[in-house]
Design a protein around this motif. Structure first.
Motif, PDB file in Angstrom:
ATOM      1  N   ALA A  68    -146.714  41.780   8.511  1.00 47.84           N
ATOM      2  CA  ALA A  68    -145.276  42.000   8.323  1.00 47.84           C
ATOM      3  C   ALA A  68    -144.670  42.633   9.573  1.00 47.84           C
ATOM      4  CB  ALA A  68    -145.034  42.880   7.106  1.00 47.84           C
ATOM      5  N   THR A  69    -145.362  43.580  10.175  1.00 47.30           N
ATOM      6  CA  THR A  69    -144.877  44.208  11.405  1.00 47.30           C
ATOM      7  C   THR A  69    -144.790  43.187  12.531  1.00 47.30           C
ATOM      8  OG1 THR A  69    -145.878  46.307  10.754  1.00 47.30           O
ATOM      9  CG2 THR A  69    -145.342  46.039  13.075  1.00 47.30           C
ATOM     10  N   GLU A  70    -145.816  42.369  12.643  1.00 48.29           N
ATOM     11  CA  GLU A  70    -145.827  41.322  13.676  1.00 48.29           C
ATOM     12  C   GLU A  70    -144.679  40.331  13.463  1.00 48.29           C
ATOM     13  OE1 GLU A  70    -148.755  37.626  14.715  1.00 48.29           O
ATOM     14  OE2 GLU A  70    -149.711  39.553  14.308  1.00 48.29           O
ATOM     15  N   LEU A  71    -144.472  39.940  12.221  1.00 50.12           N
ATOM     16  CA  LEU A  71    -143.384  39.017  11.901  1.00 50.12           C
ATOM     17  C   LEU A  71    -142.027  39.644  12.214  1.00 50.12           C
ATOM     18  CD1 LEU A  71    -142.494  36.324  10.688  1.00 50.12           C
ATOM     19  CD2 LEU A  71    -142.543  37.416   8.442  1.00 50.12           C
ATOM     20  N   ALA A  72    -141.859  40.919  11.891  1.00 52.93           N
ATOM     21  CA  ALA A  72    -140.597  41.603  12.173  1.00 52.93           C
ATOM     22  C   ALA A  72    -140.334  41.648  13.678  1.00 52.93           C
ATOM     23  CB  ALA A  72    -140.617  43.011  11.591  1.00 52.93           C
ATOM     24  N   LYS A  73    -141.370  41.901  14.457  1.00 49.32           N
ATOM     25  CA  LYS A  73    -141.209  41.925  15.921  1.00 49.32           C
ATOM     26  C   LYS A  73    -140.823  40.541  16.442  1.00 49.32           C
ATOM     27  CE  LYS A  73    -144.347  45.737  16.888  1.00 49.32           C
ATOM     28  NZ  LYS A  73    -145.648  46.125  17.445  1.00 49.32           N
ATOM     29  N   THR A  74    -141.456  39.501  15.913  1.00 50.98           N
ATOM     30  CA  THR A  74    -141.157  38.138  16.335  1.00 50.98           C
ATOM     31  C   THR A  74    -139.714  37.775  15.996  1.00 50.98           C
ATOM     32  OG1 THR A  74    -143.451  37.486  16.018  1.00 50.98           O
ATOM     33  CG2 THR A  74    -141.835  35.725  16.090  1.00 50.98           C
ATOM     34  N   VAL A  75    -139.291  38.099  14.773  1.00 55.71           N
ATOM     35  CA  VAL A  75    -137.918  37.804  14.357  1.00 55.71           C
ATOM     36  C   VAL A  75    -136.925  38.559  15.235  1.00 55.71           C
ATOM     37  CG1 VAL A  75    -136.257  38.150  12.486  1.00 55.71           C
ATOM     38  CG2 VAL A  75    -138.482  37.162  11.998  1.00 55.71           C
ATOM     39  N   SER A  76    -137.213  39.820  15.521  1.00 55.58           N
ATOM     40  CA  SER A  76    -136.331  40.617  16.368  1.00 55.58           C
ATOM     41  C   SER A  76    -136.224  40.013  17.762  1.00 55.58           C
ATOM     42  CB  SER A  76    -136.861  42.049  16.456  1.00 55.58           C
ATOM     43  OG  SER A  76    -136.096  42.807  17.347  1.00 55.58           O
ATOM     44  N   SER A  77    -137.340  39.597  18.305  1.00 56.60           N
ATOM     45  CA  SER A  77    -137.354  38.994  19.635  1.00 56.60           C
ATOM     46  C   SER A  77    -136.551  37.690  19.660  1.00 56.60           C
ATOM     47  CB  SER A  77    -138.803  38.722  20.057  1.00 56.60           C
ATOM     48  OG  SER A  77    -138.837  37.990  21.256  1.00 56.60           O
ATOM     49  N   LYS A  78    -136.763  36.853  18.652  1.00 57.72           N
ATOM     50  CA  LYS A  78    -136.037  35.577  18.588  1.00 57.72           C
ATOM     51  C   LYS A  78    -134.545  35.816  18.416  1.00 57.72           C
ATOM     52  CE  LYS A  78    -139.594  32.853  18.848  1.00 57.72           C
ATOM     53  NZ  LYS A  78    -139.825  32.011  19.995  1.00 57.72           N
ATOM     54  N   ALA A  79    -134.176  36.778  17.588  1.00 60.52           N
ATOM     55  CA  ALA A  79    -132.754  37.084  17.382  1.00 60.52           C
ATOM     56  C   ALA A  79    -132.126  37.574  18.683  1.00 60.52           C
ATOM     57  CB  ALA A  79    -132.584  38.126  16.284  1.00 60.52           C
ATOM     58  N   SER A  80    -132.854  38.390  19.428  1.00 57.67           N
ATOM     59  CA  SER A  80    -132.357  38.876  20.709  1.00 57.67           C
ATOM     60  C   SER A  80    -132.161  37.717  21.685  1.00 57.67           C
ATOM     61  CB  SER A  80    -133.341  39.892  21.286  1.00 57.67           C
ATOM     62  OG  SER A  80    -132.921  40.328  22.548  1.00 57.67           O
ATOM     63  N   ASP A  81    -133.114  36.786  21.708  1.00 58.10           N
ATOM     64  CA  ASP A  81    -132.996  35.612  22.585  1.00 58.10           C
ATOM     65  C   ASP A  81    -131.778  34.765  22.208  1.00 58.10           C
ATOM     66  OD1 ASP A  81    -135.294  36.439  23.844  1.00 58.10           O
ATOM     67  OD2 ASP A  81    -136.603  34.950  22.880  1.00 58.10           O
ATOM     68  N   VAL A  82    -131.568  34.589  20.911  1.00 54.59           N
ATOM     69  CA  VAL A  82    -130.420  33.800  20.451  1.00 54.59           C
ATOM     70  C   VAL A  82    -129.114  34.486  20.851  1.00 54.59           C
ATOM     71  CG1 VAL A  82    -129.189  33.052  18.376  1.00 54.59           C
ATOM     72  CG2 VAL A  82    -131.623  32.612  18.592  1.00 54.59           C
ATOM     73  N   MET A  83    -129.047  35.807  20.684  1.00 58.19           N
ATOM     74  CA  MET A  83    -127.831  36.538  21.054  1.00 58.19           C
ATOM     75  C   MET A  83    -127.551  36.414  22.551  1.00 58.19           C
ATOM     76  SD  MET A  83    -126.017  37.744  18.721  1.00 58.19           S
ATOM     77  CE  MET A  83    -124.997  38.912  19.568  1.00 58.19           C
ATOM     78  N   THR A  84    -128.589  36.506  23.362  1.00 57.55           N
ATOM     79  CA  THR A  84    -128.415  36.363  24.810  1.00 57.55           C
ATOM     80  C   THR A  84    -127.880  34.976  25.145  1.00 57.55           C
ATOM     81  OG1 THR A  84    -130.229  37.908  25.210  1.00 57.55           O
ATOM     82  CG2 THR A  84    -129.618  36.449  27.022  1.00 57.55           C
ATOM     83  N   THR A  85    -128.444  33.956  24.541  1.00 60.28           N
ATOM     84  CA  THR A  85    -127.995  32.586  24.777  1.00 60.28           C
ATOM     85  C   THR A  85    -126.553  32.394  24.331  1.00 60.28           C
ATOM     86  OG1 THR A  85    -130.259  31.789  24.484  1.00 60.28           O
ATOM     87  CG2 THR A  85    -128.499  30.170  24.290  1.00 60.28           C
ATOM     88  N   VAL A  86    -126.206  32.939  23.172  1.00 64.50           N
ATOM     89  CA  VAL A  86    -124.838  32.820  22.656  1.00 64.50           C
ATOM     90  C   VAL A  86    -123.862  33.513  23.591  1.00 64.50           C
ATOM     91  CG1 VAL A  86    -123.302  33.591  20.803  1.00 64.50           C
ATOM     92  CG2 VAL A  86    -125.454  32.480  20.244  1.00 64.50           C
ATOM     93  N   ASN A  87    -124.197  34.708  24.057  1.00 66.54           N
ATOM     94  CA  ASN A  87    -123.302  35.437  24.961  1.00 66.54           C
ATOM     95  C   ASN A  87    -123.129  34.703  26.290  1.00 66.54           C
ATOM     96  OD1 ASN A  87    -122.637  37.545  23.244  1.00 66.54           O
ATOM     97  ND2 ASN A  87    -124.381  38.778  23.856  1.00 66.54           N
ATOM     98  N   GLU A  88    -124.212  34.152  26.817  1.00 67.03           N
ATOM     99  CA  GLU A  88    -124.104  33.393  28.068  1.00 67.03           C
ATOM    100  C   GLU A  88    -123.232  32.152  27.875  1.00 67.03           C
ATOM    101  OE1 GLU A  88    -128.115  32.548  29.191  1.00 67.03           O
ATOM    102  OE2 GLU A  88    -128.488  34.589  29.898  1.00 67.03           O
ATOM    103  N   SER A  89    -123.440  31.456  26.773  1.00 69.08           N
ATOM    104  CA  SER A  89    -122.651  30.252  26.490  1.00 69.08           C
ATOM    105  C   SER A  89    -121.182  30.608  26.310  1.00 69.08           C
ATOM    106  CB  SER A  89    -123.177  29.556  25.228  1.00 69.08           C
ATOM    107  OG  SER A  89    -124.491  29.109  25.434  1.00 69.08           O
TER     108      SER A  89
END
Length: 127
Positions: A68-89
């Motif tokens: 669960a901790t590993e999954l939470a870290k992965t989700v957090s990382s992916k969400a951060s990547d998506v936010m960065t992409t959205v802001n750049e776009s």
């Protein structure tokens, strides 16, 4: 399929294995209870089995917690990547819109100047 089954489909075969594991535990407990043994021996075996099950449960809980901790870290990382992409776009789109707006403004100014010149020429020709 009813509405609940559509919302919560079975993800994998893990549900079957959980059921089989619980069934095995219940079957083992029933076998111990109905076996022809003296009470003291039966209680000792039950205590041993309960200790074994408790240890296994703690081990499984630890593994589940780690996953669960590993999954939470992965989700957090992916969400951060998506936010960065959205802001750049968003930044790229805003700059494109500003540039297009400036281009249209320049074209309108040029066209207005051309219309004014043509109107002056036409006015001069009429006189």
């Amino acid at each position: 399929m009813n509405h609940t089954e559509q919302e919560h489909p079975i993800q994998s075969g893990s549900t079957f294995f959980k059921g089989a594991f619980i069934g095995a535990l219940v079957g083992a407990a029933a076998a111990l209870l109905f076996a022809p043994k003296p009470g003291r021996e039966l209680r000792g075996e039950l205590s041993d089995k309960i200790t074994l099950v408790t240890d296994k449960t703690k081990e499984v809980a630890g593994v589940v917690g780690d996953k669960a901790t590993e999954l939470a870290k992965t989700v957090s990382s992916k969400a951060s990547d998506v936010m960065t992409t959205v802001n750049e776009s968003r930044g790229n789109i805003m700059s494109s819109v500003k540039q297009a707006s400036m281009d249209v403004t320049d074209e309108v100014a040029t066209a207005s100047e051309d219309v004014k010149n043509v109107a002056k020429d036409a006015s001069s020709d009429v006189r």
